[in-house]
Design an enzyme around this catalytic site. Structure first.
Site, PDB file in Angstrom:
ATOM      1  N   GLY A  11     -13.127   2.279  -8.966  1.00 20.76           N
ATOM      2  CA  GLY A  11     -12.234   3.033  -9.858  1.00 20.76           C
ATOM      3  C   GLY A  11     -10.812   2.504  -9.824  1.00 20.76           C
ATOM      4  O   GLY A  11     -10.401   1.844  -8.870  1.00 20.76           O
ATOM      5  N   ARG A  15      -4.086   7.580 -10.636  1.00 18.02           N
ATOM      6  CA  ARG A  15      -3.320   8.767 -10.269  1.00 18.02           C
ATOM      7  C   ARG A  15      -2.579   8.604  -8.936  1.00 18.02           C
ATOM      8  O   ARG A  15      -1.744   9.418  -8.581  1.00 18.02           O
ATOM      9  CB  ARG A  15      -4.249   9.988 -10.219  1.00 18.02           C
ATOM     10  CG  ARG A  15      -4.744  10.425 -11.592  1.00 18.02           C
ATOM     11  CD  ARG A  15      -5.919  11.408 -11.508  1.00 18.02           C
ATOM     12  NE  ARG A  15      -7.188  10.729 -11.241  1.00 18.02           N
ATOM     13  CZ  ARG A  15      -8.353  11.352 -11.138  1.00 18.02           C
ATOM     14  NH1 ARG A  15      -8.420  12.669 -11.244  1.00 18.02           N
ATOM     15  NH2 ARG A  15      -9.474  10.673 -10.907  1.00 18.02           N
ATOM     16  N   TYR A 349      13.620  -3.885  27.942  1.00 14.30           N
ATOM     17  CA  TYR A 349      12.660  -4.529  27.031  1.00 14.30           C
ATOM     18  C   TYR A 349      11.834  -5.530  27.815  1.00 14.30           C
ATOM     19  O   TYR A 349      12.374  -6.460  28.429  1.00 14.30           O
ATOM     20  CB  TYR A 349      13.376  -5.246  25.873  1.00 14.30           C
ATOM     21  CG  TYR A 349      12.406  -6.069  25.060  1.00 14.30           C
ATOM     22  CD1 TYR A 349      11.344  -5.447  24.381  1.00 14.30           C
ATOM     23  CD2 TYR A 349      12.497  -7.461  24.993  1.00 14.30           C
ATOM     24  CE1 TYR A 349      10.416  -6.194  23.664  1.00 14.30           C
ATOM     25  CE2 TYR A 349      11.575  -8.218  24.264  1.00 14.30           C
ATOM     26  CZ  TYR A 349      10.539  -7.566  23.610  1.00 14.30           C
ATOM     27  OH  TYR A 349       9.621  -8.293  22.913  1.00 14.30           O
TER      28      TYR A 349
HETATM   29  C1  UD1 Z   1     -15.850  12.575  -9.397  1.00 17.32           C
HETATM   30  C2  UD1 Z   1     -17.003  13.378 -10.012  1.00 17.32           C
HETATM   31  C3  UD1 Z   1     -16.684  14.860  -9.928  1.00 17.32           C
HETATM   32  C4  UD1 Z   1     -16.441  15.246  -8.476  1.00 17.32           C
HETATM   33  C5  UD1 Z   1     -15.374  14.367  -7.822  1.00 17.32           C
HETATM   34  C6  UD1 Z   1     -15.373  14.590  -6.334  1.00 17.32           C
HETATM   35  C7  UD1 Z   1     -18.081  12.057 -11.791  1.00 17.32           C
HETATM   36  C8  UD1 Z   1     -18.153  11.805 -13.235  1.00 17.32           C
HETATM   37  N1  UD1 Z   1     -17.198  12.985 -11.401  1.00 17.32           N
HETATM   38  O1  UD1 Z   1     -14.696  12.819 -10.201  1.00 17.32           O
HETATM   39  O2  UD1 Z   1     -17.758  15.642 -10.439  1.00 17.32           O
HETATM   40  O3  UD1 Z   1     -16.068  16.617  -8.387  1.00 17.32           O
HETATM   41  O4  UD1 Z   1     -15.660  12.965  -8.043  1.00 17.32           O
HETATM   42  O5  UD1 Z   1     -14.360  13.904  -5.688  1.00 17.32           O
HETATM   43  O6  UD1 Z   1     -18.783  11.455 -11.029  1.00 17.32           O
HETATM   44  N2  UD1 Z   1     -15.645   4.732  -9.530  1.00 17.32           N
HETATM   45  C9  UD1 Z   1     -16.208   3.499  -9.751  1.00 17.32           C
HETATM   46  N3  UD1 Z   1     -16.324   3.044 -11.034  1.00 17.32           N
HETATM   47  C10 UD1 Z   1     -15.924   3.773 -12.101  1.00 17.32           C
HETATM   48  C11 UD1 Z   1     -15.339   5.027 -11.865  1.00 17.32           C
HETATM   49  C12 UD1 Z   1     -15.223   5.484 -10.569  1.00 17.32           C
HETATM   50  O7  UD1 Z   1     -16.599   2.808  -8.809  1.00 17.32           O
HETATM   51  O8  UD1 Z   1     -16.072   3.292 -13.225  1.00 17.32           O
HETATM   52  C13 UD1 Z   1     -15.492   5.215  -8.125  1.00 17.32           C
HETATM   53  C14 UD1 Z   1     -14.056   5.435  -7.717  1.00 17.32           C
HETATM   54  O9  UD1 Z   1     -13.526   4.282  -7.097  1.00 17.32           O
HETATM   55  C15 UD1 Z   1     -14.148   6.607  -6.733  1.00 17.32           C
HETATM   56  C16 UD1 Z   1     -15.401   7.351  -7.183  1.00 17.32           C
HETATM   57  O10 UD1 Z   1     -16.128   6.466  -7.989  1.00 17.32           O
HETATM   58  O11 UD1 Z   1     -14.325   6.159  -5.399  1.00 17.32           O
HETATM   59  C17 UD1 Z   1     -15.066   8.605  -7.945  1.00 17.32           C
HETATM   60  O12 UD1 Z   1     -14.298   8.277  -9.094  1.00 17.32           O
HETATM   61  P1  UD1 Z   1     -13.093   9.163  -9.605  1.00 17.32           P
HETATM   62  O13 UD1 Z   1     -12.556   8.576 -10.840  1.00 17.32           O
HETATM   63  O14 UD1 Z   1     -12.147   9.457  -8.510  1.00 17.32           O
HETATM   64  O15 UD1 Z   1     -13.890  10.505  -9.998  1.00 17.32           O
HETATM   65  P2  UD1 Z   1     -13.340  11.970 -10.060  1.00 17.32           P
HETATM   66  O16 UD1 Z   1     -12.570  12.144 -11.315  1.00 17.32           O
HETATM   67  O17 UD1 Z   1     -12.668  12.318  -8.793  1.00 17.32           O
HETATM   68 CA    CA Z   2     -12.071  11.142  -6.968  1.00 17.86          CA
END
Ligand code: UD1
Ligand code: CA
Length: 432
Positions: A11, A15, A349
């Site tokens: 991801g 944020r 030191y």
């Molecule tokens: C996600 C969940 C949400 C949950 C929350 C818990 C989904 C759609 N949503 O939301 O239900 O309550 O986590 O913390 O799953 N990532 C990738 N590739 C991508 C997108 C994300 O590898 O294309 C990875 C990110 O690096 C991260 C994890 O997946 O480690 C979660 O992604 P993030 O965008 O933080 O999801 P949330 O909006 O927190």
């Molecule tokens: Ca997350």
């Protein structure tokens, strides 16, 4: 049964408002993704995979530094959590059971993972870890009946007002047979407000196909994810709370636990005492009956039994303090070994040095270990007495049972049992 763990870490982490990838931000002085990897190991995963983005050199380097067998998968475009898993196709055939972890959720415990594995053993095709929360964070909301059957997960962004008020939230941790998980993922779409392929959509799909989908509870603090700096500070605090309890349970006295900060790998043995306001950086191992007085800062050091440190001491990496050593106030020690019963009690030191048994280093002694270009060593043998306000100019070999006069600047080696004085003779003149 071959269990695999796949950690999602591709991801963008926008944020966080940072130049570094989110999963490399530290919790307990190590990148937070370390905790997901460690959890996979504790859960006895046969295969561990991590999904990263295509320009994740820093993450790659960190993973390499751990020397753990981990398979990396690249998700070229960040099209969502469901899409991320599909970039690790190899895991469909490599594993029977597959657990999905997120790289930004560092506090989940192995006991919780075991609960999740149990629901699967009891017949669930898919099982999701959730937690109850009263806050309005952007977690996916889980719809369950009283038997913990999970019918769907609605992402916060797509939820209506009522759905947003559901208290049961998705942690992101899922277990399923790999075959089932991949077949469901092949059917999801990105028809939602974020135009992403949500992993969470597989829940309602599974229900439609008559599969058994269960949910498991853990507490909110454990499931807390990191999306921004505020979350990061909350997770750090929770990590510290847990670590303090672990240290107290080991039989260590913490006079004011909330003022002491630990690292992921801090070890302290029984009957040691830590006064308020002490910081433990990475790589600190403290043996038993050690007393660490207030306002001391320790990193990368080994401290043997019955040592006393501080107050206001700084112990830096590659330092060994052997049995009975005393390091007092305003003393800095770097990359040095202090043998048994050595005392460095005030304002000194010590860098790149070795000090033999029972030697005493007087107040204000400085190891001049750096000439502006290179660093040099100083070896002092046992039973030697260094007077106050002495500059020891490295490199130096100083023998056993030596005495060095106060105020000396020592530039030449000293043999056993010699007295060395290196200072201008005092002149007293009558004033006119
Ligand atoms: C996600 C969940 C949400 C949950 C929350 C818990 C989904 C759609 N949503 O939301 O239900 O309550 O986590 O913390 O799953 N990532 C990738 N590739 C991508 C997108 C994300 O590898 O294309 C990875 C990110 O690096 C991260 C994890 O997946 O480690 C979660 O992604 P993030 O965008 O933080 O999801 P949330 O909006 O927190
Ligand atoms: Ca997350």
């Amino acid at each position: 049964m071959a269990l695999s763990v796949l950690i999602l870490a591709a991801g963008k982490g926008t944020r966080m408002n940072s130049n570094s990838p989110k999963v490399l931000h530290h919790v307990g002085n190590i990148p937070m993704i370390y905790y997901s990897i460690n959890l996979a190991i504790k859960a006895k995963a046969k295969n561990i995979g991590i999904v990263i983005s295509k320009d994740a050199t820093e993450i790659k380097n960190f993973i390499k530094s751990l020397s753990i067998n981990i398979k990396l998968f690249v998700q070229s475009n960040q099209l969502g959590t469901g899409h991320a898993i599909l970039s690790a196709k190899e895991f469909e055939t490599k594993s029977e059971d597959l657990i999905i972890l997120y790289g930004d959720c560092p506090l989940i415990t192995v006991d919780t993972i075991k609960k999740l594995i149990n629901t699967k053993k009891k017949g669930a095709d898919l099982s999701v870890l959730g937690f109850l929360s009263n806050n309005q964070k952007e977690y996916g909301r889980m719809v369950v009946d009283k038997n913990n059957n999970l019918s769907k997960i609605i992402e916060y962004k797509d939820a209506d007002k009522n759905e947003k008020n559901i208290k049961f939230c998705n942690s992101g941790v899922i277990i399923s047979k790999a075959k089932i998980l991949f077949s469901l993922l092949n059917q999801i779409s990105n028809n939602n407000s974020a135009e992403e392929f949500y992993l969470t959509d597989i829940v309602s799909l599974a229900n439609k196909q008559g599969l058994i989908v269960k949910s498991v509870y853990c507490n909110e603090a454990e499931a807390q994810g990191v999306n921004n700096r505020q979350d990061l500070s909350e997770v750090e605090l929770e990590f510290q709370k847990n670590k303090r309890l672990e240290i107290l349970d080991n039989g260590v006295t913490l006079k004011d636990p909330s003022s002491v900060y630990f690292s992921y790998d801090t070890e302290i043995d029984q009957d040691s005492i830590v006064e308020p306001n002490v910081i433990f950086g990475p790589g600190v191992k403290i043996k038993k009956n050690v007393l660490i007085k207030s306002f001391s800062y320790l990193e990368g050091c080994q401290v043997d039994p019955n040592v006393v440190i501080g107050p206001f001491a700084r112990i830096r990496p590659q330092t060994v303090l052997e049995h009975g050593v005393k390091v007092g106030n305003f003393v800095e020690i770097k990359q040095s070994t202090l043998s048994q019963n050595v005392k460095v009690n005030h304002l000194s030191y010590v860098g790149d040095g070795k000090i033999g048994k029972n030697s005493n280093i007087g107040a204000g002694t400085i190891f001049c270990n750096y000439d502006g270009n290179k660093k040099y060593n100083i070896n002092i043998s046992s039973n030697t007495f260094v007077g106050s306000n002495v500059s020891l100019v490295a490199p130096l070999e100083i023998g056993e049972s030596v005495t060095i006069g106060a105020g000396s600047t020592i530039t030449d080696d000293i043999s056993d049992k010699e007295l060395a004085i290196g200072r201008a003779r005092q002149i007293n003149k009558r004033k006119k």
